[in-house]
Design an enzyme around this catalytic site. Structure first.
Site, mmCIF file in Angstrom:
data_model
loop_
_atom_site.group_PDB
_atom_site.id
_atom_site.type_symbol
_atom_site.label_atom_id
_atom_site.label_comp_id
_atom_site.label_asym_id
_atom_site.label_seq_id
_atom_site.Cartn_x
_atom_site.Cartn_y
_atom_site.Cartn_z
ATOM 1 N N HIS A 131 10.890 1.378 -52.567
ATOM 2 C CA HIS A 131 9.930 1.419 -51.460
ATOM 3 C C HIS A 131 8.467 1.276 -51.863
ATOM 4 C CE1 HIS A 131 9.674 6.142 -51.706
ATOM 5 N NE2 HIS A 131 9.681 5.580 -52.893
ATOM 6 N N HIS A 132 8.146 1.299 -53.162
ATOM 7 C CA HIS A 132 6.738 1.198 -53.568
ATOM 8 C C HIS A 132 6.280 -0.234 -53.820
ATOM 9 C CE1 HIS A 132 6.335 5.481 -53.753
ATOM 10 N NE2 HIS A 132 7.189 5.624 -54.752
ATOM 11 N N ALA A 133 7.191 -1.165 -54.001
ATOM 12 C CA ALA A 133 6.790 -2.542 -54.309
ATOM 13 C C ALA A 133 5.998 -3.142 -53.150
ATOM 14 C CB ALA A 133 8.015 -3.395 -54.595
#
Length: 396
Positions: A131-133
């Protein structure tokens, strides 16, 4: 013929490997699959092992220059610098980084495809949840955002409303940023406050762009939160908004780094609370999206004690064959873990003794406590986003 659940897994997923000493060791997903298989959970699902997502698919979300750079680094990791977020301690380059990351994307898309077409009611990809990309850079152990690409695939098929719920200890910043101004996508995140934890974002006032007011929901919790207050935050700040949004598909990310034993965060949850949240999301999918539910992994860095048990529960719940927390961990699995990890796993599939179950969760209808840090966090979210959905801030 529709299957109850499909599960993404294949040994090639362990090639997503940042090297010795990195917290996101591939052992965690290998042990998850082994534990699920040992308990017979994989007997109740269709296991799918997709290939690698092609560039055309990745480019529905990611910038061309970024994808090209990841492909170059896959062939020659020595070229890494930090221009695109790769070459850092969090995201070191490694041979095959493109293929390994794109395989995770392919898994989430295939789960989404099968759920949307009715081939499976539920889809699980515990290797996913990156979820951080961001569109143009890697971040927080994440190279390609499989969640965002799967959501975009659904939108491209004509889906009008997708709800995404993230219960990882870290804010789901990449997914939120990519869809921040898209009213078709509701992004919800319950996380430890950015004041004390990476990535330092996810505030209640972040409620969506000009064209999508109310489409982002953020509950920023203080460190040290335990089971019942955490579940109260999910039930009181997230679930009402998802119900009001009425998604056609529900996607949830179940990073288990909220656990009290996780080395990279400051929450204090039991595995039983994490399991309870999975049950809540499963029930919610049947309530609001005709059971169309895609559930993903995410963070989680207690490789032996937490991750395999948590995501085995997730898989079993999706299969409509939940595992009782009192179930003993199979001896053959425990022996394997001792051999490969040098430590023994917990003896049962839960943390809490039977006398402490079920976990009691105080509903919002019992009143708001302004002296509670958690209640103040919940109220800040309700005040920020509930009016946009026609919901009463004070009433369930």
């Amino acid at each position: 013929m529709s299957t109850q659940a499909c599960v993404v897994w294949g040994q090639d997923f362990t090639r997503y490997d940042f090297g010795v000493g990195h917290p996101m060791a591939p052992l965690r997903i290998d042990l998850t699959a082994r534990l699920a298989r040992s308990l017979g959970v994989l007997d109740d699902v269709e296991v799918i092992d997709p290939g690698v997502a092609d560039d055309e698919t990745l480019l529905t979300v990611h910038d061309p220059a970024y994808v090209r750079r990841v492909e170059q680094l896959a062939a020659d990791p020595s070229l890494a610098d930090t221009t695109f977020g790769i070459g850092t301690d969090d995201v070191p380059a490694f041979a095959g980084i493109h293929e390994s990351s794109a395989r995770i994307v392919s898994g989430s898309i295939e789960a989404a495809r099968r759920v949307w077409t009715g081939e499976a009611e539920h889809g699980v990809n515990f290797t996913g949840g990156m979820h951080h990309a961001m569109r143009d850079r890697a971040s927080g152990f994440c190279v390609y955002n499989d969640i965002a690409v799967a959501i975009q695939w659904l939108l491209d098929q004509g889906v009008e409303r997708v709800a995404y719920v993230d219960v990882d200890v870290h804010h789901g910043d990449g997914v939120q940023e990519i869809f921040y101004d898209d009213p078709r996508v509701l992004t919800c995140s319950v996380h430890e406050s950015g004041r004390t934890l990476f990535p330092g974002t996810g505030w209640p006032a972040d409620t969506g762009g000009p064209a999508a007011e109310g489409s982002a929901v953020n509950v920023a919790l203080p460190p040290g939160v335990r089971d019942s207050p955490w579940l109260r935050a999910i039930s009181s700040a997230i679930i009402p908004v998802v119900r009001a949004f009425q998604p056609q598909v529900l996607i949830t990310q179940h990073g288990c780094d909220t656990h009290e034993a996780d080395p990279l965060s400051n929450m204090a949850l039991s595995l039983d609370a994490q399991r309870h949240a999975m049950v809540l999301m499963h029930r919610l999918s049947h309530e609001v999206s005709d059971g169309r539910w895609i559930s993903l992994g995410g963070g989680g860095y207690d490789l032996v004690g937490v991750v395999p048990r948590a995501w085995t529960h997730l898989t079993a719940i999706a299969a409509h064959a939940p595992v009782d927390p009192a179930t003993s961990v199979p001896q053959e699995y425990a022996e394997h873990v001792l051999q490969v990890a040098g430590s023994e796993p917990p003896r049962t599939m839960g943390d809490l003794p039977a006398g402490e179950l079920p976990i009691w969760v105080q509903p919002w209808s019992m009143g708001y406590n302004p002296h509670s840090d958690v209640d103040r966090a919940i109220m800040a979210t309700r005040e920020a986003v509930f009016p946009a959905h026609g919901l009463d801030v004070w009433v369930d």
